[in-house]
Design a protein around this motif. Structure first.
Motif, PDB file in Angstrom:
ATOM      1  N   ILE A  87      15.787  25.796  33.597  1.00 29.12           N
ATOM      2  CA  ILE A  87      14.508  26.357  34.077  1.00 29.12           C
ATOM      3  C   ILE A  87      14.050  25.651  35.359  1.00 29.12           C
ATOM      4  O   ILE A  87      13.346  26.235  36.183  1.00 29.12           O
ATOM      5  CB  ILE A  87      13.418  26.292  32.964  1.00 29.12           C
ATOM      6  CG1 ILE A  87      12.393  27.427  33.135  1.00 29.12           C
ATOM      7  CG2 ILE A  87      12.718  24.950  32.939  1.00 29.12           C
ATOM      8  CD1 ILE A  87      11.433  27.602  31.955  1.00 29.12           C
ATOM      9  N   LEU A  88      14.489  24.425  35.556  1.00 30.60           N
ATOM     10  CA  LEU A  88      14.092  23.668  36.753  1.00 30.60           C
ATOM     11  C   LEU A  88      14.660  24.277  38.034  1.00 30.60           C
ATOM     12  O   LEU A  88      14.146  24.034  39.124  1.00 30.60           O
ATOM     13  CB  LEU A  88      14.528  22.193  36.648  1.00 30.60           C
ATOM     14  CG  LEU A  88      13.895  21.345  35.538  1.00 30.60           C
ATOM     15  CD1 LEU A  88      14.294  19.875  35.704  1.00 30.60           C
ATOM     16  CD2 LEU A  88      12.374  21.457  35.544  1.00 30.60           C
ATOM     17  N   GLN A 135      10.577  40.344  24.067  1.00 29.12           N
ATOM     18  CA  GLN A 135       9.659  41.374  24.572  1.00 29.12           C
ATOM     19  C   GLN A 135       9.737  42.647  23.747  1.00 29.12           C
ATOM     20  O   GLN A 135       8.879  43.526  23.888  1.00 29.12           O
ATOM     21  CB  GLN A 135       9.996  41.716  26.028  1.00 29.12           C
ATOM     22  CG  GLN A 135       9.822  40.544  26.977  1.00 29.12           C
ATOM     23  CD  GLN A 135      10.245  40.928  28.379  1.00 29.12           C
ATOM     24  OE1 GLN A 135       9.415  41.305  29.197  1.00 29.12           O
ATOM     25  NE2 GLN A 135      11.528  40.834  28.653  1.00 29.12           N
ATOM     26  N   LYS A 139       1.133  29.197  29.481  1.00 32.41           N
ATOM     27  CA  LYS A 139       1.253  28.027  28.600  1.00 32.41           C
ATOM     28  C   LYS A 139      -0.122  27.599  28.073  1.00 32.41           C
ATOM     29  O   LYS A 139      -0.240  27.161  26.926  1.00 32.41           O
ATOM     30  CB  LYS A 139       1.965  26.882  29.334  1.00 32.41           C
ATOM     31  CG  LYS A 139       3.441  27.193  29.650  1.00 32.41           C
ATOM     32  CD  LYS A 139       4.242  27.528  28.393  1.00 32.41           C
ATOM     33  CE  LYS A 139       5.711  27.779  28.653  1.00 32.41           C
ATOM     34  NZ  LYS A 139       6.482  28.058  27.438  1.00 32.41           N
ATOM     35  N   PHE A 160       8.566  17.679  32.603  1.00 31.66           N
ATOM     36  CA  PHE A 160       9.845  18.238  33.081  1.00 31.66           C
ATOM     37  C   PHE A 160      10.996  17.763  32.196  1.00 31.66           C
ATOM     38  O   PHE A 160      11.081  16.584  31.837  1.00 31.66           O
ATOM     39  CB  PHE A 160      10.104  17.792  34.521  1.00 31.66           C
ATOM     40  CG  PHE A 160       9.050  18.236  35.491  1.00 31.66           C
ATOM     41  CD1 PHE A 160       8.987  19.553  35.935  1.00 31.66           C
ATOM     42  CD2 PHE A 160       8.094  17.341  35.964  1.00 31.66           C
ATOM     43  CE1 PHE A 160       8.005  19.966  36.826  1.00 31.66           C
ATOM     44  CE2 PHE A 160       7.110  17.736  36.856  1.00 31.66           C
ATOM     45  CZ  PHE A 160       7.064  19.055  37.295  1.00 31.66           C
ATOM     46  N   ALA A 195      19.997  29.865  22.967  1.00 33.09           N
ATOM     47  CA  ALA A 195      21.374  29.794  23.473  1.00 33.09           C
ATOM     48  C   ALA A 195      21.654  28.572  24.338  1.00 33.09           C
ATOM     49  O   ALA A 195      22.804  28.148  24.478  1.00 33.09           O
ATOM     50  CB  ALA A 195      21.703  31.068  24.252  1.00 33.09           C
ATOM     51  N   ASP A 200      15.618  40.206  22.505  1.00 32.71           N
ATOM     52  CA  ASP A 200      14.650  40.002  23.588  1.00 32.71           C
ATOM     53  C   ASP A 200      13.269  39.911  22.940  1.00 32.71           C
ATOM     54  O   ASP A 200      12.839  40.864  22.269  1.00 32.71           O
ATOM     55  CB  ASP A 200      14.723  41.195  24.558  1.00 32.71           C
ATOM     56  CG  ASP A 200      13.839  41.000  25.779  1.00 32.71           C
ATOM     57  OD1 ASP A 200      12.864  40.228  25.713  1.00 32.71           O
ATOM     58  OD2 ASP A 200      14.119  41.647  26.806  1.00 32.71           O
ATOM     59  N   ASP A 231      18.455  35.089  21.080  1.00 36.50           N
ATOM     60  CA  ASP A 231      18.422  34.952  22.544  1.00 36.50           C
ATOM     61  C   ASP A 231      18.854  36.271  23.186  1.00 36.50           C
ATOM     62  O   ASP A 231      19.635  37.011  22.598  1.00 36.50           O
ATOM     63  CB  ASP A 231      19.361  33.824  23.014  1.00 36.50           C
ATOM     64  CG  ASP A 231      18.914  33.195  24.331  1.00 36.50           C
ATOM     65  OD1 ASP A 231      18.572  31.995  24.343  1.00 36.50           O
ATOM     66  OD2 ASP A 231      18.891  33.897  25.367  1.00 36.50           O
ATOM     67  N   ALA A 263      20.602  36.145  25.905  1.00 30.40           N
ATOM     68  CA  ALA A 263      21.887  35.782  26.530  1.00 30.40           C
ATOM     69  C   ALA A 263      22.991  35.835  25.474  1.00 30.40           C
ATOM     70  O   ALA A 263      23.211  34.872  24.731  1.00 30.40           O
ATOM     71  CB  ALA A 263      21.774  34.388  27.142  1.00 30.40           C
ATOM     72  N   GLY A 299      19.624  24.935  26.651  1.00 32.97           N
ATOM     73  CA  GLY A 299      18.442  24.138  26.953  1.00 32.97           C
ATOM     74  C   GLY A 299      17.741  23.598  25.709  1.00 32.97           C
ATOM     75  O   GLY A 299      18.374  23.160  24.748  1.00 32.97           O
TER      76      GLY A 299
HETATM   77  N1  LIG Z   1      12.659  22.362  30.964  1.00 32.13           N
HETATM   78  C1  LIG Z   1      11.400  22.042  31.204  1.00 32.13           C
HETATM   79  O1  LIG Z   1      11.078  21.323  32.159  1.00 32.13           O
HETATM   80  C2  LIG Z   1      10.323  22.518  30.272  1.00 32.13           C
HETATM   81  C3  LIG Z   1       9.133  21.768  30.202  1.00 32.13           C
HETATM   82  C4  LIG Z   1       8.113  22.207  29.361  1.00 32.13           C
HETATM   83  C5  LIG Z   1       8.284  23.351  28.599  1.00 32.13           C
HETATM   84  N2  LIG Z   1       9.442  24.060  28.705  1.00 32.13           N
HETATM   85  C6  LIG Z   1       9.556  25.271  27.892  1.00 32.13           C
HETATM   86  O2  LIG Z   1      10.662  25.143  27.027  1.00 32.13           O
HETATM   87  C7  LIG Z   1      11.139  26.436  26.677  1.00 32.13           C
HETATM   88  C8  LIG Z   1      12.651  26.470  26.839  1.00 32.13           C
HETATM   89  O3  LIG Z   1      12.975  26.343  28.195  1.00 32.13           O
HETATM   90  P1  LIG Z   1      14.262  25.580  28.741  1.00 32.13           P
HETATM   91  O4  LIG Z   1      13.775  24.482  29.597  1.00 32.13           O
HETATM   92  O5  LIG Z   1      15.193  25.289  27.640  1.00 32.13           O
HETATM   93  O6  LIG Z   1      14.830  26.710  29.706  1.00 32.13           O
HETATM   94  P2  LIG Z   1      16.235  27.462  29.772  1.00 32.13           P
HETATM   95  O7  LIG Z   1      16.095  28.410  30.898  1.00 32.13           O
HETATM   96  O8  LIG Z   1      17.349  26.485  29.776  1.00 32.13           O
HETATM   97  O9  LIG Z   1      16.316  28.249  28.377  1.00 32.13           O
HETATM   98  C9  LIG Z   1      15.520  29.361  28.094  1.00 32.13           C
HETATM   99  C10 LIG Z   1      16.241  30.233  27.076  1.00 32.13           C
HETATM  100  O10 LIG Z   1      15.382  31.324  26.759  1.00 32.13           O
HETATM  101  C11 LIG Z   1      16.144  32.518  26.804  1.00 32.13           C
HETATM  102  N3  LIG Z   1      15.273  33.659  27.113  1.00 32.13           N
HETATM  103  C12 LIG Z   1      14.689  33.963  28.293  1.00 32.13           C
HETATM  104  N4  LIG Z   1      14.021  35.111  28.190  1.00 32.13           N
HETATM  105  C13 LIG Z   1      14.168  35.540  26.914  1.00 32.13           C
HETATM  106  C14 LIG Z   1      13.703  36.670  26.201  1.00 32.13           C
HETATM  107  N5  LIG Z   1      12.977  37.613  26.798  1.00 32.13           N
HETATM  108  N6  LIG Z   1      14.025  36.789  24.893  1.00 32.13           N
HETATM  109  C15 LIG Z   1      14.798  35.860  24.290  1.00 32.13           C
HETATM  110  N7  LIG Z   1      15.290  34.780  24.922  1.00 32.13           N
HETATM  111  C16 LIG Z   1      14.964  34.621  26.212  1.00 32.13           C
HETATM  112  C17 LIG Z   1      17.180  32.283  27.883  1.00 32.13           C
HETATM  113  O11 LIG Z   1      18.279  33.184  27.778  1.00 32.13           O
HETATM  114  C18 LIG Z   1      17.548  30.836  27.626  1.00 32.13           C
HETATM  115  O12 LIG Z   1      18.574  30.724  26.690  1.00 32.13           O
HETATM  116  C19 LIG Z   1      10.386  27.420  27.574  1.00 32.13           C
HETATM  117  O13 LIG Z   1       9.327  28.009  26.856  1.00 32.13           O
HETATM  118  C20 LIG Z   1       9.833  26.537  28.673  1.00 32.13           C
HETATM  119  O14 LIG Z   1       8.672  27.068  29.254  1.00 32.13           O
HETATM  120  C21 LIG Z   1      10.466  23.659  29.507  1.00 32.13           C
END
Ligand SMILES: NC(=O)c1ccc[n+]([C@@H]2O[C@H](COP(=O)([O-])OP(=O)(O)OC[C@H]3O[C@@H](n4cnc5c(N)ncnc54)[C@H](O)[C@@H]3O)[C@@H](O)[C@H]2O)c1
Ligand SMILES: CC/C=C\C[C@H](O)/C=C/C=C\C=C\C=C\[C@@H](O)[C@@H](O)C/C=C\CCC(=O)O
Length: 259
Positions: free
Chosen positions: A190-191, A66, A155, A185, A14, A64, A36, A38, A16
């Protein structure tokens, strides 16, 4: 793998990085099921993608990772709607060092669950067409990130699981490539975890050290990571690979060899 006519599932789609991965797959011709938890953000993304690509190119399915039941039904619906499954991206992830069991449940168990459910449709040994599974880890899956030990552990788990699955697939003939993206990053929501004592808990005192690390590593744009993701989807020679996406560019991680 040319993407025209291919079908993909992306979890956490949804916003990121998941949104970015979905968009680059669509741009390159694939159909994408956006999964997602959300619902509001997911439906709104689908509406805007419909304007650009037409309503038949995407599905939004509340899910979800989970929940075995929700996840299984979402994949079933994808296959029923689009007729096949070729690309699977386990992207959904959270940071939560307080409710750390939830972090393990989403980040590690969700990836294992998604992978096993995807195999039911993709595995050539059970009538599937093969394809590629890309799991989203982090460079915190290759080395420690001090303020988020459980996130770091999940991770590392995703890295180990994905590499073992790549070997299992090769040895058994699943016809599926397994790869990893390990970004530094990236500018996404998530930050925000970094500023939240409710999420960092006992590690909140390490906010400044993490910020310093962030200054050293830099913060990527989503587009820098989606380009790396596309490379791993398309390059048929990449299997069991962990592509680090860093400010200085992308590079494949090397691992100690075991005799
Ligand atoms: N942003 C960073 O700095 C970064 C760096 C390395 C890895 N990551 C990884 O990238 C992936 C995406 O993260 P992001 O940065 O886009 O974060 P984000 O928070 O913007 O997006 C995460 C998405 O996952 C969804 N989500 C959360 N829990 C869920 C669940 N139980 N079931 C289904 N959907 C769920 C959220 O609703 C959201 O849309 C993650 O695995 C994160 O660990 C992020
Ligand atoms: C608050 C956390 C926010 C987001 C989590 C996300 O996954 C981002 C992680 C970003 C950085 C992690 C840093 C870890 C650094 C070290 O442990 C290092 O040893 C990592 C290993 C390899 C990096 C290779 C390199 O830099 O050349």
């Amino acid at each position: 793998m040319a993407l025209e006519g291919k079908v993909a599932v992306v979890t956490g789609a949804a916003q990121g990085l998941g949104k970015g991965f979905s968009e680059i797959l669509l741009k390159n011709g694939a159909k994408v099921a956006l999964l997602d938890v959300a619902e509001v953000a997911g439906k709104s993304l689908k509406e805007s993608l419909d304007e650009q690509y037409g309503p038949d190119r995407t599905l939004f399915i509340p899910c979800d990772v989970q929940s075995q039941q929700q996840f299984k039904a979402a994949i079933q619906k994808t296959v029923e709607t689009f007729g096949q499954l070729d690309i699977f991206c386990n992207n959904a992830g959270i940071i939560n060092e307080v409710d750390w069991e939830k972090a393990v449940s989403v980040n590690l168990m969700g990836v294992v669950r998604g992978t096993y459910l995807a195999l039911e449709h993709m595995n050539k040994l059970s009538g599937g067409q093969g394809g590629v599974i890309v799991n989203i880890a982090s460079i915190a899956g290759l080395g420690p990130l001090l303020s988020v030990p459980v996130y770091t552990a999940t991770k590392h788990g995703v890295v180990g699981f994905t590499r073992a699955m790549a070997d299992a697939s090769k040895e058994s003939g699943y016809g599926i490539r397994f790869n990893l993206i390990c970004p530094t990053f990236v500018q996404t929501d998530i930050l925000n975890a970094l500023q939240s004592p409710a999420i960092l808990g006992q590690f909140s005192n390490l906010e400044d050290s993490t910020k310093k690390l962030m200054e050293q590593h830099g913060i990527l744009d989503v587009s820098q990571v989606t380009e790396a993701f596309l490379q791993l989807v398309l390059d048929e020679t990449k299997d069991g690979a962990a592509l680090m996406v860093l400010s200085k560019g992308s590079q494949y991680s090397t691992f100690p060899s075991i005799i």
